[in-house]
Design a protein around this motif. Structure first.
Motif, short mmCIF file in Angstrom:
data_model
loop_
_atom_site.label_atom_id
_atom_site.label_comp_id
_atom_site.label_asym_id
_atom_site.label_seq_id
_atom_site.Cartn_x
_atom_site.Cartn_y
_atom_site.Cartn_z
N ARG A 69 0.83 -1.20 0.00
CA ARG A 69 0.00 0.00 0.00
C ARG A 69 0.87 1.26 0.00
O ARG A 69 0.60 2.22 -0.73
N ALA A 70 1.90 1.27 0.80
CA ALA A 70 2.79 2.43 0.87
C ALA A 70 3.53 2.61 -0.46
O ALA A 70 3.73 3.74 -0.92
N GLN A 71 3.97 1.49 -1.07
CA GLN A 71 4.63 1.57 -2.38
C GLN A 71 3.68 2.16 -3.42
O GLN A 71 4.07 3.03 -4.21
N THR A 72 2.44 1.69 -3.41
CA THR A 72 1.45 2.18 -4.38
C THR A 72 1.19 3.67 -4.17
O THR A 72 1.15 4.43 -5.14
N MET A 73 1.03 4.09 -2.93
CA MET A 73 0.80 5.50 -2.65
C MET A 73 2.00 6.34 -3.08
O MET A 73 1.83 7.43 -3.67
N PHE A 74 3.20 5.86 -2.84
CA PHE A 74 4.41 6.59 -3.23
C PHE A 74 4.48 6.74 -4.75
O PHE A 74 4.74 7.82 -5.27
N VAL A 75 4.20 5.66 -5.47
CA VAL A 75 4.25 5.69 -6.93
C VAL A 75 3.19 6.64 -7.49
O VAL A 75 3.48 7.46 -8.37
N PHE A 76 1.98 6.57 -6.96
CA PHE A 76 0.91 7.45 -7.46
C PHE A 76 1.19 8.92 -7.14
O PHE A 76 0.91 9.80 -7.95
N LYS A 77 1.74 9.20 -5.96
CA LYS A 77 2.08 10.58 -5.63
C LYS A 77 3.17 11.11 -6.55
O LYS A 77 3.12 12.25 -7.01
N GLU A 78 4.17 10.29 -6.81
CA GLU A 78 5.24 10.71 -7.73
C GLU A 78 4.69 10.93 -9.14
O GLU A 78 5.07 11.90 -9.82
N MET A 79 3.82 10.04 -9.58
CA MET A 79 3.22 10.21 -10.91
C MET A 79 2.39 11.49 -10.96
O MET A 79 2.45 12.24 -11.94
N GLY A 80 1.61 11.77 -9.92
CA GLY A 80 0.80 12.99 -9.87
C GLY A 80 1.65 14.25 -9.88
O GLY A 80 1.35 15.21 -10.60
N ARG A 81 2.75 14.24 -9.10
CA ARG A 81 3.64 15.40 -9.09
C ARG A 81 4.28 15.61 -10.46
O ARG A 81 4.37 16.73 -10.96
N GLY A 82 4.69 14.53 -11.09
CA GLY A 82 5.29 14.64 -12.42
C GLY A 82 4.29 15.11 -13.46
O GLY A 82 4.60 15.95 -14.32
N MET A 83 3.06 14.59 -13.39
CA MET A 83 2.02 15.01 -14.34
C MET A 83 1.70 16.49 -14.16
O MET A 83 1.53 17.22 -15.14
N TRP A 84 1.61 16.94 -12.90
CA TRP A 84 1.30 18.35 -12.64
C TRP A 84 2.41 19.25 -13.17
O TRP A 84 2.16 20.25 -13.84
N SER A 85 3.65 18.87 -12.90
CA SER A 85 4.79 19.69 -13.32
C SER A 85 4.90 19.74 -14.84
O SER A 85 5.06 20.81 -15.44
N SER A 86 4.81 18.59 -15.48
CA SER A 86 4.91 18.54 -16.93
C SER A 86 3.72 19.23 -17.59
O SER A 86 3.88 19.95 -18.58
N GLY A 87 2.55 19.05 -17.03
CA GLY A 87 1.36 19.71 -17.56
C GLY A 87 1.48 21.22 -17.49
O GLY A 87 1.12 21.94 -18.43
N LYS A 88 1.99 21.74 -16.36
CA LYS A 88 2.16 23.19 -16.23
C LYS A 88 3.15 23.72 -17.27
O LYS A 88 2.93 24.78 -17.86
N GLY A 89 4.23 22.98 -17.50
CA GLY A 89 5.22 23.41 -18.48
C GLY A 89 4.65 23.45 -19.90
O GLY A 89 4.84 24.43 -20.63
N PHE A 90 3.94 22.41 -20.28
CA PHE A 90 3.34 22.37 -21.62
C PHE A 90 2.26 23.45 -21.76
O PHE A 90 2.13 24.07 -22.82
#
Length: 185
Positions: free
Chosen positions: A94-115
């Motif tokens: 569960r902790a691994q899944t939460m960590f992966v999803f949080k990292e994916m969300g942060r990356g999506m937000w950052s990349s989305g803002k740049g584009f």
């Protein structure tokens, strides 16, 4: 008031009517005529809104945000090649899944803002240049790309602004040439 067709030089040519003065089908009521005029009026308003610079900037920003988020989502799926690494064995599933999803969300937000930023700036600059020149040609995109590249590289100094502007201008010119080319059939 009935619309008369413009005179034609050749008798076999179809009649030409001015926009909005085309003849209506027989049996059209006054209410239907009024409704058609109202629909045409709103159609013109929608066309004017869709061609406005604020609409284009907003559309480019939203589209850039979605595209950037999607690219980041696709690249994030390849970031976790080894599920059995040492860091992952020390956490629960569960902790691994939460960590992966949080990292994916942060990356999506950052990349989305740049584009979104790149899309909105380019779209706004290109639309302003097009409005100033009152022409729709490839030079608007090239000039918009040059200005956008310079704006995006402004923190790195004047030489970087020149290089960024030139690179963005070449890229936007190539894309514009491709988009304006005749389709192969």
């Amino acid at each position: 008031m009935s619309a008369l067709p413009l005179p034609t030089a050749m008798p076999l040519l179809p009649p030409v009517y001015l926009p909005g003065q085309e003849p209506l089908p027989p049996g059209t009521t006054d209410w239907e005529k009024a409704e058609m005029q109202t629909a045409l009026k709103y159609q013109r308003y929608m066309g004017m809104a869709a061609e406005s610079c604020p609409f284009k900037v907003g559309l480019a920003g939203v589209g850039g945000f979605a595209l950037g988020g999607f690219f980041s989502l696709m690249s994030a799926t390849f970031a976790y090649e080894d599920p059995l690494s040492r860091a992952s064995t020390q956490m629960s599933t569960r902790a691994q899944t939460m960590f992966v999803f949080k990292e994916m969300g942060r990356g999506m937000w950052s990349s989305g803002k740049g584009f979104a930023k790149v899309g909105a700036i380019y779209s706004g600059v290109e639309c302003c240049i097009e409005g100033y020149r009152a022409k729709n040609d490839i030079y608007n995109g090239v000039a918009g790309g040059f200005v956008t590249g310079g704006i995006l590289a402004r923190n790195a100094g004047p030489l970087a602004m020149l290089g960024g502007g030139a690179a963005f201008a070449v890229f936007s010119g190539a894309i514009d040439m491709y988009m304006r080319s005749a389709p192969s059939e």
